[in-house]
Design an enzyme around this catalytic site. Structure first.
Site, PDB file in Angstrom:
ATOM      1  N   SER A   1      -2.145  15.586  -1.703  1.00  0.00           N
ATOM      2  CA  SER A   1      -1.970  15.551  -3.153  1.00  0.00           C
ATOM      3  C   SER A   1      -3.312  15.360  -3.840  1.00  0.00           C
ATOM      4  O   SER A   1      -3.988  14.343  -3.637  1.00  0.00           O
ATOM      5  CB  SER A   1      -1.017  14.411  -3.544  1.00  0.00           C
ATOM      6  OG  SER A   1      -1.067  14.170  -4.937  1.00  0.00           O
TER       7      SER A   1
ATOM      8  N   LYS B   1       9.055  10.615   3.356  1.00  0.00           N
ATOM      9  CA  LYS B   1       9.807   9.394   3.649  1.00  0.00           C
ATOM     10  C   LYS B   1      11.115   9.265   2.874  1.00  0.00           C
ATOM     11  O   LYS B   1      11.886   8.335   3.127  1.00  0.00           O
ATOM     12  CB  LYS B   1       8.931   8.178   3.345  1.00  0.00           C
ATOM     13  CG  LYS B   1       8.543   8.053   1.870  1.00  0.00           C
ATOM     14  CD  LYS B   1       7.694   6.820   1.636  1.00  0.00           C
ATOM     15  CE  LYS B   1       7.384   6.654   0.154  1.00  0.00           C
ATOM     16  NZ  LYS B   1       6.587   5.444  -0.119  1.00  0.00           N
TER      17      LYS B   1
ATOM     18  N   LYS C   1      13.678   2.958   9.957  1.00  0.00           N
ATOM     19  CA  LYS C   1      14.686   4.025   9.993  1.00  0.00           C
ATOM     20  C   LYS C   1      14.589   4.852  11.271  1.00  0.00           C
ATOM     21  O   LYS C   1      15.451   5.707  11.532  1.00  0.00           O
ATOM     22  CB  LYS C   1      14.530   4.910   8.760  1.00  0.00           C
ATOM     23  CG  LYS C   1      14.857   4.167   7.463  1.00  0.00           C
ATOM     24  CD  LYS C   1      14.564   4.994   6.239  1.00  0.00           C
ATOM     25  CE  LYS C   1      14.952   4.231   4.973  1.00  0.00           C
ATOM     26  NZ  LYS C   1      14.184   2.987   4.779  1.00  0.00           N
TER      27      LYS C   1
ATOM     28  N   GLY D   1       7.847  -1.870  -4.547  1.00  0.00           N
ATOM     29  CA  GLY D   1       7.075  -1.095  -5.503  1.00  0.00           C
ATOM     30  C   GLY D   1       6.469   0.176  -4.979  1.00  0.00           C
ATOM     31  O   GLY D   1       5.695   0.832  -5.681  1.00  0.00           O
TER      32      GLY D   1
ATOM     33  N   THR E   1      24.140   2.347  -4.531  1.00  0.00           N
ATOM     34  CA  THR E   1      25.002   3.229  -3.749  1.00  0.00           C
ATOM     35  C   THR E   1      26.254   2.536  -3.228  1.00  0.00           C
ATOM     36  O   THR E   1      27.321   3.139  -3.162  1.00  0.00           O
ATOM     37  CB  THR E   1      24.226   3.822  -2.564  1.00  0.00           C
ATOM     38  OG1 THR E   1      23.681   2.769  -1.778  1.00  0.00           O
ATOM     39  CG2 THR E   1      23.105   4.723  -3.055  1.00  0.00           C
TER      40      THR E   1
END
Length: 611
Positions: free
Chosen positions: A315, A367, A410, A451, A473
């Site tokens: 980026s 991610k 994860k 954050g 959720t």
């Protein structure tokens, strides 16, 4: 009119000499009921000839004229006490020498030092009080009324500092120590315990509360916040102990209580010597250097004076942002901002050949779980796994000493493509380590960081700013959280202690219910749940109800650091490396279903959630 410093010193010196005369004569007047002691004139003047030179020498020796009267404090009082003691000793010597000629009354020996201490110490205190009145007295009490929680050292310092403020006016304190109830700090009464906070706020019509307990536990902060916000008051806190002790901030630099205070993450203690030895004077490369974790890693790395920091990011804006931060805050650190995509093997090889980094931190990754789950699964594989392979292979071929992969919780028993690709990236690094060479490959897993880009807290903040509702959720969904600086520091600590092939697991503390997080953020923003509603939208594609840090087949062992453990993961399947490389480098698009099927073949623990 500004009086020159030298002239002020002369005036103070003359005041102290005058105090000798007044105290000496006053002692005689008190002893003789305010009648002139006839017959003692010769003794009085002889004593003054002794006391005045002693006073002059003692004042100079004690450093009495280094302090500023407007800031007269305990240290100045100690100096005054030394001078008084010296003068009293001189008087005792004089009394002993003249005892046969004119024995001094014993009461004089006691009255004189007491009066001298009163005049010298009291004069300084009176001057400070008068100057403070001139500077602050006319505006004192006009600030917003505020109640301070905590009547300890921090509370006392805060009340004293705020007595000069035009914005804050302390009207009372509360403290859970009954021994302090009814006492006063700088004229402010301790009105009771924290259970009386609501009553005290109503009594003094205050709408602000300052928590002056720098070491308060998260549970205590939560309790005080519930009481304060329930009474419609805004809650502020003072800086932490580490900041106060370092001198970076003052006690009166209050800030609103934030969500990090309620999560109660303790300050990380790291072994600076090991990290310094790993980083100092060496070229260090960080991929994803403009991201949340990558940029904080760069800031932490700068503390250890690398010879250069090679910042790689796909980026342009992220790269520009971190480059500008270093230009402003760390201009002495040599940085090399390089635009590059980790999927581009040619560009990675070009960077490594030119700069030959000794340590590589690989933080570049996709991610966002739901985003990678639908329509982007193949891109997740290419970025998270092929990108890791490209960078890791360059590190091995160009002689990097360490390669550190930033992984995620994860990757444990993954239910989504993002987690499965991160576990696959770990497996790639494990294979490369087992193949030998000079490069030490390490992996570090942690959960959500407060954050970070795309995380839940900035999302909730934006939703609150719009007036709600906040979307959660599931009512029972939980997540682990840590601060970005904490995560970056533990990554550095893990990197410095690794021998190669380890999967480090960070201590994430206790999981947090996202619904409770949302409620706390609503309260901290000054709203109620009636004003900002919480809506439950259902679990998103690939999303777990709770996260895990270790897979079922994994065990951990301790490390020298209390917040780091090493996981022993399932062995990599035979032929995985060759098959995965061939698959990732194939031409043409690959469907989401094919990606899931292939990942499942290599990772039996991967159980894709239903879309």
């Amino acid at each position: 009119m500004i009086i020159p410093t030298r002239f002020r010193t002369v005036l103070v010196f003359l005041f102290d000499l005058s105090a000798i005369i007044v105290a000496w004569l006053g002692a005689f007047l008190l002893r003789f009921n305010f009648e002139w002691p006839a017959g003692w004139e010769r003794t009085i003047w002889m004593a003054l000839l002794v006391l005045l030179p002693v006073q002059a020498v003692a004042c100079r020796t004690a450093g009495l004229y280094r302090g500023m009267w407007i800031f007269a404090s305990i240290s100045d009082l100690k100096r005054v006490l030394k001078v008084v003691i010296a003068s009293a000793v001189a008087l005792l010597v004089f009394a002993f020498l003249v005892r046969n000629e004119a024995a001094l009354p014993r009461s004089i020996l006691l009255l004189y030092p007491l009066l001298l201490l009163l005049l010298m110490g009291g004069g300084r205190a009176a001057w400070r009080m008068w100057k403070e009145y001139r500077l602050y007295g006319r505006v004192s009490g006009r600030g917003a009324p505020v109640v301070v929680v905590g009547a300890g050292t921090a509370g006392a310092m805060l009340v004293r500092e705020l007595s000069r403020s035009t914005e804050w006016h302390v009207v009372a304190l509360v403290d859970d120590n009954p021994a302090k109830w009814g006492l006063e700090l700088s004229g402010c009464r301790v009105a009771g315990g924290t259970d009386r906070l609501v009553e005290v706020l109503e009594e003094f019509e205050a709408s602000r509360v300052i928590l002056a307990i720098p070491s308060a536990k998260a549970s205590d902060v939560q309790r005080i916040m519930d009481i304060a916000t329930g009474a419609g008051a805004a809650l502020f806190t003072v800086p932490g102990l580490s900041e106060l002790m370092s001198g970076r901030v003052a006690i009166n630099m209050m800030r609103p209580v934030n969500i990090e205070d309620l999560l109660g993450r303790e300050t990380v203690r790291i072994n600076n010597e090991n990290i310094q030895a790993m980083i100092a004077g060496k070229p260090i490369l960080v991929t994803g250097a403009g991201g949340s974790i990558g940029s904080e890693l760069c800031r932490q790395l700068a503390r250890f004076t690398p010879s250069s920091l090679i910042l790689v990011d796909a980026s342009e804006f992220a790269l520009y942002t971190i480059e500008q931060w270093f230009s402003e805050h760390q201009p002495n650190i040599r940085i090399v901002p390089l635009a590059g995509d980790v999927k581009d093997a040619v560009r990675m090889e070009e960077i490594f050949e030119a700069w030959k980094p000794e340590v590589v931190f690989h933080a570049a990754a996709y991610k966002h779980v739901p985003l990678m789950e639908v329509g982007n699964a193949w891109q997740a594989v290419r970025n998270n796994v092929l990108g890791t392979l490209n960078v890791a292979d360059c590190a091995r071929r160009f002689g990097s000493k360490r390669f550190v992969l930033i992984s995620t919780d994860k990757a444990v028993n993954p239910t989504n493509v993002m987690g499965a690709t991160k576990r696959m990236a770990e497996m790639i690094c494990e294979v490369l380590h087992c193949r030998g060479g000079n490069t030490c490959f390490q992996m570090v897993r942690f959960g959500n960081v407060l954050g970070s880009t795309g995380s839940v807290i900035p999302k909730f903040q934006a939703q609150i700013a719009k007036g709600g509702p906040i979307t959660v959720t599931h009512p029972d969904i939980t997540r682990y959280f840590m601060s970005i600086p904490e995560a970056a520091q533990l990554v550095l600590q893990a990197a410095s202690m690794g021998q190669g092939g380890e999967v480090f697991v960070l201590d994430m503390g206790e999981p947090v219910r996202i619904a409770d997080l949302a409620r706390n953020m609503i309260r901290l923003s000054g709203y109620t749940e009636d004003e900002i509603r919480i809506e439950y939208s259902g679990l998103r594609p690939g999303e777990k109800l709770y996260e895990e840090l270790l897979a079922d087949s994994e065990e951990t062992r301790q490390t020298p650091h209390e917040k780091l453990r090493i996981a022993r993961s399932r062995s990599v399947p035979e032929g995985f490396y060759e098959e995965s490389v061939a698959w990732m480098t194939k031409k043409g698009p690959v469907s989401d279903d094919e990606v899931r099927a292939q990942l499942k073949q290599w990772m039996p623990e991967y159980v894709p959630s239903r879309l």
